[in-house]
Motif scaffolding. Structure first.
Motif, short mmCIF file in Angstrom:
data_model
loop_
_atom_site.label_atom_id
_atom_site.label_comp_id
_atom_site.label_asym_id
_atom_site.label_seq_id
_atom_site.Cartn_x
_atom_site.Cartn_y
_atom_site.Cartn_z
N ARG A 7 -43.18 -13.95 -39.12
CA ARG A 7 -42.49 -12.88 -38.40
C ARG A 7 -41.79 -13.40 -37.16
N LEU A 8 -42.48 -14.28 -36.41
CA LEU A 8 -41.90 -14.79 -35.18
C LEU A 8 -40.71 -15.70 -35.46
N ALA A 9 -40.85 -16.58 -36.47
CA ALA A 9 -39.75 -17.47 -36.82
C ALA A 9 -38.55 -16.68 -37.31
N GLY A 10 -38.79 -15.65 -38.12
CA GLY A 10 -37.69 -14.83 -38.59
C GLY A 10 -37.03 -14.04 -37.48
N SER A 11 -37.82 -13.53 -36.56
CA SER A 11 -37.28 -12.79 -35.42
C SER A 11 -36.41 -13.67 -34.55
N LEU A 12 -36.88 -14.91 -34.31
CA LEU A 12 -36.11 -15.82 -33.48
C LEU A 12 -34.81 -16.22 -34.17
N SER A 13 -34.88 -16.48 -35.46
CA SER A 13 -33.67 -16.85 -36.20
C SER A 13 -32.64 -15.72 -36.16
N ASP A 14 -33.12 -14.48 -36.33
CA ASP A 14 -32.22 -13.33 -36.27
C ASP A 14 -31.63 -13.15 -34.88
N LEU A 15 -32.45 -13.37 -33.86
CA LEU A 15 -31.97 -13.23 -32.48
C LEU A 15 -30.86 -14.23 -32.18
N ARG A 16 -31.07 -15.46 -32.55
CA ARG A 16 -30.06 -16.49 -32.28
C ARG A 16 -28.79 -16.25 -33.09
N ALA A 17 -28.95 -15.75 -34.31
CA ALA A 17 -27.77 -15.43 -35.12
C ALA A 17 -26.94 -14.32 -34.46
N ARG A 18 -27.62 -13.33 -33.89
CA ARG A 18 -26.91 -12.23 -33.22
C ARG A 18 -26.17 -12.75 -31.98
N PHE A 19 -26.80 -13.62 -31.24
CA PHE A 19 -26.13 -14.23 -30.09
C PHE A 19 -24.91 -15.02 -30.54
N ASN A 20 -25.08 -15.83 -31.58
CA ASN A 20 -24.01 -16.70 -32.03
C ASN A 20 -22.81 -15.91 -32.56
N ARG A 21 -23.09 -14.83 -33.27
CA ARG A 21 -21.98 -13.99 -33.74
C ARG A 21 -21.21 -13.41 -32.58
N ARG A 22 -21.90 -13.04 -31.53
CA ARG A 22 -21.24 -12.41 -30.39
C ARG A 22 -20.32 -13.37 -29.65
N ILE A 23 -20.74 -14.63 -29.54
CA ILE A 23 -19.92 -15.60 -28.78
C ILE A 23 -19.13 -16.53 -29.69
N GLY A 24 -19.26 -16.35 -31.02
CA GLY A 24 -18.50 -17.20 -31.94
C GLY A 24 -18.98 -18.62 -31.99
N PHE A 25 -20.29 -18.81 -31.81
CA PHE A 25 -20.86 -20.16 -31.75
C PHE A 25 -21.50 -20.52 -33.07
N SER A 26 -21.38 -21.78 -33.47
CA SER A 26 -22.04 -22.29 -34.67
C SER A 26 -23.05 -23.35 -34.26
#
Length: 304
Positions: A7-26
């Protein structure tokens, strides 16, 4: 992996993906982002993002995760299972927080989660959550570093010439020589005998540098054989030495040479090559290390 870890690993992965989509970062590339329309018209947004990616994320990652945490990990004798690095994850937390500070809005819930991860970075070292227990470590009480030569953004690497580079309150230690993790003997009790029996090339190189080539040659009892100018390598010299043969080992000689490539600090590193004992000419020995004859090596315009 336990349910909590999942759960924690999935939550962190989702959080970072949301950040990256917002700033256009890969995570695998560093493109110019798609910036939100914020009142930042006076700034070159592409240059600003490049600065944040290089000056914050990459430089902090190399300094804290790759160097310091890497030194700790190299010293561990057994796998630790899935966990998180606490303060040594500061690179990605700082990267997203820097965007927030210049006016990029991620939303209340996303920023609340970022604040929670930032709190772990400020509060603890490595930690391992399990379903029925959570193990947290103290942060180290000693972290010794040096500037990385030629670094544009002030990167540092773990290094200490007279003791541990990293130490914890319980006495656990890790050692590093100019960013390379090494065993304690390289720093605290380096000897020619230990160098000669070390199988790892990088550790052996660090140990020789710690002792100094002149000191190593003297203590190891090497006998000078010959010297010659190094073709294609400026004013550098090739030095050939006979190595005393220990019981149960094969005869060999050592070719001491200078790297053809310049280091980031402008110097050129000296290094030794083990060569067969029948070479009396340093140029022939150098050619052999490249799979060439001495005559072919002499014809090189420039080597690296």
């Amino acid at each position: 992996m336990t349910r909590l870890e999942n759960r924690l690993a999935g939550s962190l992965s989702d959080l970072r993906a949301r950040f990256n989509r917002r700033i256009g970062f890969s995570e695998n590339a560093w493109p110019r982002p798609t910036w939100p329309e914020e009142p930042q018209e006076a700034l070159d947004r592409g240059s600003l993002d490049s600065l944040l990616a290089s000056g914050v994320r990459r430089s902090v990652r190399r300094s804290i995760l790759d160097s310091v945490a890497g030194t700790i990990k190299a010293e561990l004798r057994a796998p630790t299972g899935i966990g998180w690095y606490g303060q040594h994850e500061a690179h990605w937390v700082a990267h997203y927080d820097a965007h927030r500070r210049i006016g990029v809005h991620f939303g209340h819930e996303v920023e609340r989660q970022l604040d929670l991860w930032a709190e772990t970075v400020r509060s603890c070292g490595w930690w391992w959550p399990r379903d029925d227990v959570c193990v947290l470590t103290e942060r180290p009480v000693v972290v010794r570093t040096e500037p990385v030569p030629g670094s544009e953004y002030g990167e540092v690497r773990a290094h200490a010439a007279d003791g541990p580079a990293i130490a914890y309150p319980d006495g656990w230690r890790a050692y590093a020589w100019h960013g390379t993790p090494v065993p304690a003997w390289v720093i605290e009790d380096v000897t020619a005998e230990a160098i000669n029996t070390e199988r790892n090339v990088e550790i052996r190189r660090c140990a020789v540098e710690r002792l100094g080539w002149d000191g190593y040659i003297e203590r190891a009892g090497l006998t000078f054989v010959a010297r010659a100018p190094d073709p294609g390598n400026g004013d550098a010299e090739l030095l050939l030495y006979d190595v005393p043969r220990a019981p149960g080992t094969i005869a060999r000689r050592l070719l001491l040479t200078v790297n053809g490539s310049v280091e980031r600090d402008g110097t050129r590193r000296r290094y030794g090559l083990s060569v067969p004992p029948w070479f009396d000419d340093p140029v022939d020995a150098a050619g052999w290390s490249y799979g060439l004859t001495g005559a072919q090596y002499t014809g090189l315009l420039r080597r690296t």
